[in-house]
Design a protein around this motif. Structure first.
Motif, PDB file in Angstrom:
ATOM      1  N   VAL A   1       0.854  -1.186   0.000  1.00 29.32           N
ATOM      2  CA  VAL A   1       0.000   0.000   0.000  1.00 29.32           C
ATOM      3  C   VAL A   1       0.889   1.234   0.000  1.00 29.32           C
ATOM      4  CG1 VAL A   1      -1.746   1.282   1.287  1.00 29.32           C
ATOM      5  CG2 VAL A   1      -1.777  -1.212   1.313  1.00 29.32           C
ATOM      6  N   LEU A   2       0.559   2.186  -0.857  1.00 30.28           N
ATOM      7  CA  LEU A   2       1.208   3.494  -0.850  1.00 30.28           C
ATOM      8  C   LEU A   2       0.300   4.441  -0.080  1.00 30.28           C
ATOM      9  CD1 LEU A   2       3.137   5.777  -1.703  1.00 30.28           C
ATOM     10  CD2 LEU A   2       1.911   5.844  -3.904  1.00 30.28           C
ATOM     11  N   VAL A   3       0.852   5.080   0.956  1.00 28.83           N
ATOM     12  CA  VAL A   3       0.100   6.056   1.737  1.00 28.83           C
ATOM     13  C   VAL A   3       0.638   7.443   1.398  1.00 28.83           C
ATOM     14  CG1 VAL A   3      -0.602   6.798   4.034  1.00 28.83           C
ATOM     15  CG2 VAL A   3      -0.169   4.367   3.596  1.00 28.83           C
ATOM     16  N   ILE A   4      -0.247   8.317   0.923  1.00 28.18           N
ATOM     17  CA  ILE A   4       0.135   9.689   0.559  1.00 28.18           C
ATOM     18  C   ILE A   4      -0.578  10.640   1.512  1.00 28.18           C
ATOM     19  CG2 ILE A   4       0.191  11.425  -1.264  1.00 28.18           C
ATOM     20  CD1 ILE A   4      -0.199   9.093  -3.300  1.00 28.18           C
ATOM     21  N   ASP A   5       0.202  11.287   2.377  1.00 30.77           N
ATOM     22  CA  ASP A   5      -0.355  12.209   3.366  1.00 30.77           C
ATOM     23  C   ASP A   5       0.736  13.195   3.744  1.00 30.77           C
ATOM     24  OD1 ASP A   5      -1.404  13.388   5.878  1.00 30.77           O
ATOM     25  OD2 ASP A   5      -2.891  11.781   5.769  1.00 30.77           O
ATOM     26  N   ASP A   6       0.381  14.463   3.883  1.00 33.71           N
ATOM     27  CA  ASP A   6       1.380  15.489   4.197  1.00 33.71           C
ATOM     28  C   ASP A   6       1.730  15.551   5.683  1.00 33.71           C
ATOM     29  OD1 ASP A   6      -1.362  16.546   4.334  1.00 33.71           O
ATOM     30  OD2 ASP A   6      -0.398  18.408   4.966  1.00 33.71           O
ATOM     31  N   GLU A   7       1.015  14.819   6.529  1.00 42.19           N
ATOM     32  CA  GLU A   7       1.291  14.839   7.965  1.00 42.19           C
ATOM     33  C   GLU A   7       2.140  13.634   8.354  1.00 42.19           C
ATOM     34  OE1 GLU A   7      -1.972  15.927  10.611  1.00 42.19           O
ATOM     35  OE2 GLU A   7      -3.170  16.282   8.809  1.00 42.19           O
TER      36      GLU A   7
ATOM     37  N   ALA B   1       6.815   2.180  -8.164  1.00 44.44           N
ATOM     38  CA  ALA B   1       6.652   1.018  -7.284  1.00 44.44           C
ATOM     39  C   ALA B   1       5.425   0.165  -7.623  1.00 44.44           C
ATOM     40  CB  ALA B   1       6.567   1.471  -5.830  1.00 44.44           C
ATOM     41  N   LEU B   2       4.440   0.746  -8.291  1.00 43.35           N
ATOM     42  CA  LEU B   2       3.196   0.065  -8.646  1.00 43.35           C
ATOM     43  C   LEU B   2       2.595  -0.710  -7.465  1.00 43.35           C
ATOM     44  CD1 LEU B   2       4.146  -1.168 -12.216  1.00 43.35           C
ATOM     45  CD2 LEU B   2       2.810   0.841 -11.580  1.00 43.35           C
ATOM     46  N   PRO B   3       2.149   0.019  -6.434  1.00 45.19           N
ATOM     47  CA  PRO B   3       1.557  -0.642  -5.266  1.00 45.19           C
ATOM     48  C   PRO B   3       0.237  -1.306  -5.628  1.00 45.19           C
ATOM     49  CG  PRO B   3       1.138   1.701  -5.184  1.00 45.19           C
ATOM     50  CD  PRO B   3       2.063   1.481  -6.343  1.00 45.19           C
ATOM     51  N   ASP B   4      -0.231  -2.179  -4.735  1.00 45.64           N
ATOM     52  CA  ASP B   4      -1.513  -2.861  -4.947  1.00 45.64           C
ATOM     53  C   ASP B   4      -2.695  -1.934  -4.667  1.00 45.64           C
ATOM     54  OD1 ASP B   4      -0.498  -5.588  -5.517  1.00 45.64           O
ATOM     55  OD2 ASP B   4       0.300  -5.397  -3.491  1.00 45.64           O
ATOM     56  N   GLY B   5      -2.460  -0.902  -3.870  1.00 46.48           N
ATOM     57  CA  GLY B   5      -3.505   0.062  -3.542  1.00 46.48           C
ATOM     58  C   GLY B   5      -2.888   1.324  -2.983  1.00 46.48           C
ATOM     59  N   ILE B   6      -3.658   2.413  -3.010  1.00 49.48           N
ATOM     60  CA  ILE B   6      -3.174   3.708  -2.531  1.00 49.48           C
ATOM     61  C   ILE B   6      -4.186   4.283  -1.535  1.00 49.48           C
ATOM     62  CG2 ILE B   6      -2.648   6.106  -3.188  1.00 49.48           C
ATOM     63  CD1 ILE B   6      -1.795   5.002  -5.956  1.00 49.48           C
ATOM     64  N   LEU B   7      -3.666   4.728  -0.380  1.00 50.46           N
ATOM     65  CA  LEU B   7      -4.457   5.510   0.575  1.00 50.46           C
ATOM     66  C   LEU B   7      -4.041   6.956   0.369  1.00 50.46           C
ATOM     67  CD1 LEU B   7      -4.279   3.489   3.914  1.00 50.46           C
ATOM     68  CD2 LEU B   7      -6.126   3.563   2.256  1.00 50.46           C
TER      69      LEU B   7
ATOM     70  N   THR C   1      -0.655   3.932 -13.945  1.00 50.25           N
ATOM     71  CA  THR C   1      -1.220   3.924 -12.592  1.00 50.25           C
ATOM     72  C   THR C   1      -2.746   3.881 -12.534  1.00 50.25           C
ATOM     73  OG1 THR C   1      -1.128   6.355 -12.530  1.00 50.25           O
ATOM     74  CG2 THR C   1       0.760   5.154 -11.610  1.00 50.25           C
ATOM     75  N   ARG C   2      -3.412   3.985 -13.664  1.00 52.08           N
ATOM     76  CA  ARG C   2      -4.883   4.120 -13.627  1.00 52.08           C
ATOM     77  C   ARG C   2      -5.600   2.902 -13.052  1.00 52.08           C
ATOM     78  NH1 ARG C   2      -5.411   4.302 -19.737  1.00 52.08           N
ATOM     79  NH2 ARG C   2      -5.125   6.489 -19.255  1.00 52.08           N
ATOM     80  N   SER C   3      -4.981   1.730 -13.094  1.00 53.24           N
ATOM     81  CA  SER C   3      -5.661   0.538 -12.577  1.00 53.24           C
ATOM     82  C   SER C   3      -5.413   0.295 -11.084  1.00 53.24           C
ATOM     83  CB  SER C   3      -5.238  -0.689 -13.381  1.00 53.24           C
ATOM     84  OG  SER C   3      -3.857  -0.934 -13.180  1.00 53.24           O
ATOM     85  N   ILE C   4      -4.594   1.131 -10.441  1.00 54.43           N
ATOM     86  CA  ILE C   4      -4.336   0.979  -9.005  1.00 54.43           C
ATOM     87  C   ILE C   4      -5.532   1.545  -8.239  1.00 54.43           C
ATOM     88  CG2 ILE C   4      -2.825   1.561  -7.065  1.00 54.43           C
ATOM     89  CD1 ILE C   4      -0.580   2.054  -9.164  1.00 54.43           C
ATOM     90  N   PRO C   5      -6.183   0.721  -7.401  1.00 49.81           N
ATOM     91  CA  PRO C   5      -7.331   1.241  -6.653  1.00 49.81           C
ATOM     92  C   PRO C   5      -6.887   2.273  -5.617  1.00 49.81           C
ATOM     93  CG  PRO C   5      -6.831  -1.007  -5.961  1.00 49.81           C
ATOM     94  CD  PRO C   5      -5.922  -0.693  -7.112  1.00 49.81           C
ATOM     95  N   VAL C   6      -7.713   3.299  -5.445  1.00 52.23           N
ATOM     96  CA  VAL C   6      -7.406   4.396  -4.524  1.00 52.23           C
ATOM     97  C   VAL C   6      -8.528   4.525  -3.494  1.00 52.23           C
ATOM     98  CG1 VAL C   6      -7.063   6.899  -4.326  1.00 52.23           C
ATOM     99  CG2 VAL C   6      -6.104   5.656  -6.291  1.00 52.23           C
TER     100      VAL C   6
END
Length: 126
Positions: free
Chosen positions: A6-12, A47-53, A76-81
């Motif tokens: 999982v890729l986690v994208i957060d500024d905090e 990295a092509l993660p399985d999912g993105i938060l 990246t369009r097929s990676i669920p978010v």
């Protein structure tokens, strides 16, 4: 079975640490992190993660713009978010539903339940 990544994208930074710990320790997931939308787009493509938060509210490039760019990129369009947000107004929920996301997890979230919640939204078996 290979652990989901999982890729986690957060500024905090604190939120990134908490989510990473929860998903790794309680969910057995591999976690990649990014502290901005730009960094997240780069990590997602390489990295092509399985999912993105994805956090919705970030300075500079917000989560919805990151989502648009992920969806516009053939790699990246097929990676669920899944969106992470404190926005719970009906108009926000409608906008998120139309954005083509796998789901929404509300902040603040329960750290103990987060791994199960993420797996459920992505339809993964832990």
């Amino acid at each position: 079975m290979t652990a989901k990544r999982v890729l986690v994208i957060d500024d905090e930074a604190v939120i990134l640490e908490v989510i990473q710990g929860c998903l790794e320790e309680l969910g057995g997931m591999g976690v990649l992190t990014a502290a901005s939308g730009v960094e997240g787009l780069q990590v997602a493509q390489t990295a092509l993660p399985d999912g993105i938060l994805l956090d919705v509210s970030m300075p500079g490039m917000d989560g919805l713009e990151v989502l648009r760019q992920l969806q516009a990129n053939a790699v990246t369009r097929s990676i669920p978010v899944v969106l992470l947000t404190a926005r719970v107004q009906p108009e926000d929920r409608a906008k998120f539903a139309q954005a083509g996301v796998a789901g929404v997890i509300l902040k603040p979230f329960d750290p103990i339940a987060l791994a199960d919640q993420v797996a459920a939204v992505f339809e993964w078996t832990l």
